[in-house]
Design a protein around this motif. Structure first.
Motif, PDB file in Angstrom:
ATOM      1  N   LEU A   1       0.596  -1.482  -0.126  1.00 35.26           N
ATOM      2  CA  LEU A   1      -0.113  -0.337   0.398  1.00 35.26           C
ATOM      3  C   LEU A   1       0.848   1.077   0.042  1.00 35.26           C
ATOM      4  CD1 LEU A   1      -2.849  -1.317   2.685  1.00 35.26           C
ATOM      5  CD2 LEU A   1      -2.566  -1.309  -0.135  1.00 35.26           C
ATOM      6  N   SER A   2       1.180   2.520  -1.086  1.00 37.96           N
ATOM      7  CA  SER A   2       1.818   3.158  -1.244  1.00 37.96           C
ATOM      8  C   SER A   2       1.544   4.225  -0.714  1.00 37.96           C
ATOM      9  CB  SER A   2       1.648   3.193  -3.070  1.00 37.96           C
ATOM     10  OG  SER A   2       2.363   2.398  -3.578  1.00 37.96           O
ATOM     11  N   THR A   3       0.163   4.217  -0.113  1.00 38.25           N
ATOM     12  CA  THR A   3      -0.293   5.522   0.683  1.00 38.25           C
ATOM     13  C   THR A   3      -0.344   5.151   2.136  1.00 38.25           C
ATOM     14  OG1 THR A   3      -2.845   4.294   0.750  1.00 38.25           O
ATOM     15  CG2 THR A   3      -1.876   6.283  -0.510  1.00 38.25           C
ATOM     16  N   ALA A   4       0.246   3.557   2.696  1.00 34.57           N
ATOM     17  CA  ALA A   4       0.631   3.889   4.184  1.00 34.57           C
ATOM     18  C   ALA A   4       2.271   3.955   4.499  1.00 34.57           C
ATOM     19  CB  ALA A   4       0.262   2.334   4.130  1.00 34.57           C
ATOM     20  N   GLY A   5       2.298   3.711   5.663  1.00 34.42           N
ATOM     21  CA  GLY A   5       3.731   3.836   6.451  1.00 34.42           C
ATOM     22  C   GLY A   5       4.314   5.566   5.957  1.00 34.42           C
ATOM     23  N   ASP A   6       5.364   5.367   5.661  1.00 36.65           N
ATOM     24  CA  ASP A   6       6.307   6.739   6.515  1.00 36.65           C
ATOM     25  C   ASP A   6       7.292   6.556   5.037  1.00 36.65           C
ATOM     26  OD1 ASP A   6       6.436   7.236   8.767  1.00 36.65           O
ATOM     27  OD2 ASP A   6       7.258   6.042   9.145  1.00 36.65           O
ATOM     28  N   SER A   7       7.179   7.912   4.477  1.00 41.48           N
ATOM     29  CA  SER A   7       8.158   8.723   3.101  1.00 41.48           C
ATOM     30  C   SER A   7       9.677   7.474   2.748  1.00 41.48           C
ATOM     31  CB  SER A   7       8.225   9.887   2.737  1.00 41.48           C
ATOM     32  OG  SER A   7       8.928  10.667   3.869  1.00 41.48           O
ATOM     33  N   ILE A   8      10.244   7.682   1.858  1.00 43.87           N
ATOM     34  CA  ILE A   8      11.297   7.510   1.514  1.00 43.87           C
ATOM     35  C   ILE A   8      11.802   9.363   1.771  1.00 43.87           C
ATOM     36  CG2 ILE A   8      13.002   7.933  -0.334  1.00 43.87           C
ATOM     37  CD1 ILE A   8      11.623   5.257   0.773  1.00 43.87           C
ATOM     38  N   ALA A   9      12.818   9.161   2.789  1.00 39.46           N
ATOM     39  CA  ALA A   9      13.190  11.062   3.318  1.00 39.46           C
ATOM     40  C   ALA A   9      14.998  10.832   2.550  1.00 39.46           C
ATOM     41  CB  ALA A   9      13.093  11.271   4.558  1.00 39.46           C
ATOM     42  N   PHE A  10      14.492  12.383   2.691  1.00 42.48           N
ATOM     43  CA  PHE A  10      15.757  13.040   2.403  1.00 42.48           C
ATOM     44  C   PHE A  10      16.744  14.119   3.088  1.00 42.48           C
ATOM     45  CE2 PHE A  10      14.994  10.331  -1.362  1.00 42.48           C
ATOM     46  CZ  PHE A  10      15.651   9.961  -2.314  1.00 42.48           C
ATOM     47  N   ASP A  11      16.812  13.955   3.751  1.00 43.97           N
ATOM     48  CA  ASP A  11      17.681  14.954   4.442  1.00 43.97           C
ATOM     49  C   ASP A  11      17.949  16.846   3.821  1.00 43.97           C
ATOM     50  OD1 ASP A  11      20.807  15.188   3.754  1.00 43.97           O
ATOM     51  OD2 ASP A  11      21.274  14.759   5.815  1.00 43.97           O
ATOM     52  N   THR A  12      18.959  17.643   4.115  1.00 49.40           N
ATOM     53  CA  THR A  12      18.985  19.275   3.949  1.00 49.40           C
ATOM     54  C   THR A  12      20.628  18.548   3.087  1.00 49.40           C
ATOM     55  OG1 THR A  12      19.548  19.951   5.528  1.00 49.40           O
ATOM     56  CG2 THR A  12      17.594  20.014   5.311  1.00 49.40           C
TER      57      THR A  12
ATOM     58  N   ALA B   1      21.191  13.529   1.630  1.00 50.31           N
ATOM     59  CA  ALA B   1      21.611  12.811   1.724  1.00 50.31           C
ATOM     60  C   ALA B   1      19.457  11.118   2.071  1.00 50.31           C
ATOM     61  CB  ALA B   1      22.489  12.322   3.311  1.00 50.31           C
ATOM     62  N   LEU B   2      19.674  10.252   1.711  1.00 50.51           N
ATOM     63  CA  LEU B   2      19.130   9.517   2.069  1.00 50.51           C
ATOM     64  C   LEU B   2      18.664   9.004   3.793  1.00 50.51           C
ATOM     65  CD1 LEU B   2      16.147   7.616   1.514  1.00 50.51           C
ATOM     66  CD2 LEU B   2      18.737   5.589   1.320  1.00 50.51           C
ATOM     67  N   LEU B   3      17.524   9.364   4.233  1.00 49.13           N
ATOM     68  CA  LEU B   3      17.720   9.588   5.888  1.00 49.13           C
ATOM     69  C   LEU B   3      17.010   8.458   6.325  1.00 49.13           C
ATOM     70  CD1 LEU B   3      17.982  11.804   8.067  1.00 49.13           C
ATOM     71  CD2 LEU B   3      16.337  12.311   8.002  1.00 49.13           C
ATOM     72  N   ASP B   4      15.655   8.561   5.235  1.00 51.87           N
ATOM     73  CA  ASP B   4      14.931   6.956   5.867  1.00 51.87           C
ATOM     74  C   ASP B   4      13.997   6.500   4.497  1.00 51.87           C
ATOM     75  OD1 ASP B   4      13.334   5.966   7.897  1.00 51.87           O
ATOM     76  OD2 ASP B   4      11.648   6.725   6.750  1.00 51.87           O
ATOM     77  N   GLY B   5      14.524   4.853   4.356  1.00 48.96           N
ATOM     78  CA  GLY B   5      14.149   4.265   3.559  1.00 48.96           C
ATOM     79  C   GLY B   5      14.157   3.325   3.241  1.00 48.96           C
TER      80      GLY B   5
END
Length: 277
Positions: free
Chosen positions: A54-65, A68-72
């Motif tokens: 489910l693409s709408t569930a859970g957290d995002s792919i996150a990049f910092d300022t 850099a890839l922060l989460d995912g």
């Protein structure tokens, strides 16, 4: 502007990410991200292959300022393993400090943050911090009473306040390898060292090797009890194990002989958890 002048706001978009994009994004991962859990990657990949993701569930792919890839990382590795294209929410310009509260789908543990920060032996360091925080709070050395109480931020602050704790991790390795017992040897090394560093080295050496121990020596009684526990199918509770070590330490420090080492934490007349001297 995120409440701070000069800082760009977080931007959110929806992107289809396939293996090529996933590989490129993983190349941008922050240094010392949390340890990869293959079981989680496999779980995500199966869901992506079967269409259950489910693409709408859970957290995002996150990049910092800094980009850099922060989460995912687990989701991106899942894309690579599934060899498919998946729709994700992508957040950019996320402040690095939000790592402490990010990712509700698969929460980071203390060991993950320690690893991200470049700490050595992150899993045992995390367990040692938890054990010592509980001991400092309740006066009893038992991770079960504190493991679900502390936050990552509090634990990281505890390490900042007790930086020498890092030195106790390798110092407890000898006893841990000979008698098992996990992080307790590092925790007790730290506690004992704050009382007498020289005695701590000698005590743990005797515990590790069992050499030059005359009948009645408290360390000999301790080793017999702990070796017996290693062979037993019914293991001691952690609190009893730690209490016995402290009782042996106190007898060692006081020059007292002990033939049989015991501690009774329950029943009609329970003993208080011993205080090291």
């Amino acid at each position: 502007m995120n409440g701070k002048k000069g800082i760009a706001p977080i931007s959110t978009s929806w992107e289809y990410i396939g293996p090529d994009e996933a590989s490129a994004y993983l190349g941008l991962m922050i240094k010392n991200n949390r340890l990869l859990r293959q079981s989680k990657v496999d779980q995500y990949a199966r869901a992506m292959k079967t269409g259950e993701w489910l693409s709408t569930a859970g957290d995002s792919i996150a990049f910092d300022t800094d980009g850099a890839l922060l989460d995912g990382q687990h989701r991106l590795w899942g894309v690579l393993e599934a060899d498919t294209e998946v729709l994700f929410r992508v957040d950019r310009n996320v402040p690095r400090e939000t790592l402490f509260v990010y990712d509700t789908g698969m929460p980071r543990h203390l060991r993950d943050f320690l690893h991200i920060n470049g700490e050595k032996n992150a899993p045992i360091l995390a367990a040692t911090i938890t054990l010592l925080m509980g001991y400092e709070t309740y006066g009893v050395m038992d991770r079960k009473i504190f493991s679900k109480v502390t936050s990552v931020q509090e634990a990281m602050q505890f390490l900042d306040n007790n930086p020498n704790l890092r030195e106790s991790i390798p110092a407890g390795d000898g006893a841990r390898k000979q008698l098992r017992g996990g992080c307790r040897w590092a925790a007790l090394h730290y506690v004992f060292s704050n009382i007498d560093a020289g005695d701590t080295v000698d005590f743990l050496k005797k515990v590790e090797t069992g050499e030059d121990l005359k009948p009645g020596h408290s360390v000999l009684a301790l080793r017999r009890r702990l070796l017996s526990d290693m062979r037993s199918l019914k293991k001691m509770r952690e609190v009893e194990y730690n209490a016995l070590i402290i009782k042996a330490w106190n007898a060692y420090r006081n020059g007292e002989d002990i033939q049989v080492l015991s501690w009774k934490g329950g029943g009609a007349s329970p003993e208080l958890f011993p205080v090291p001297v």
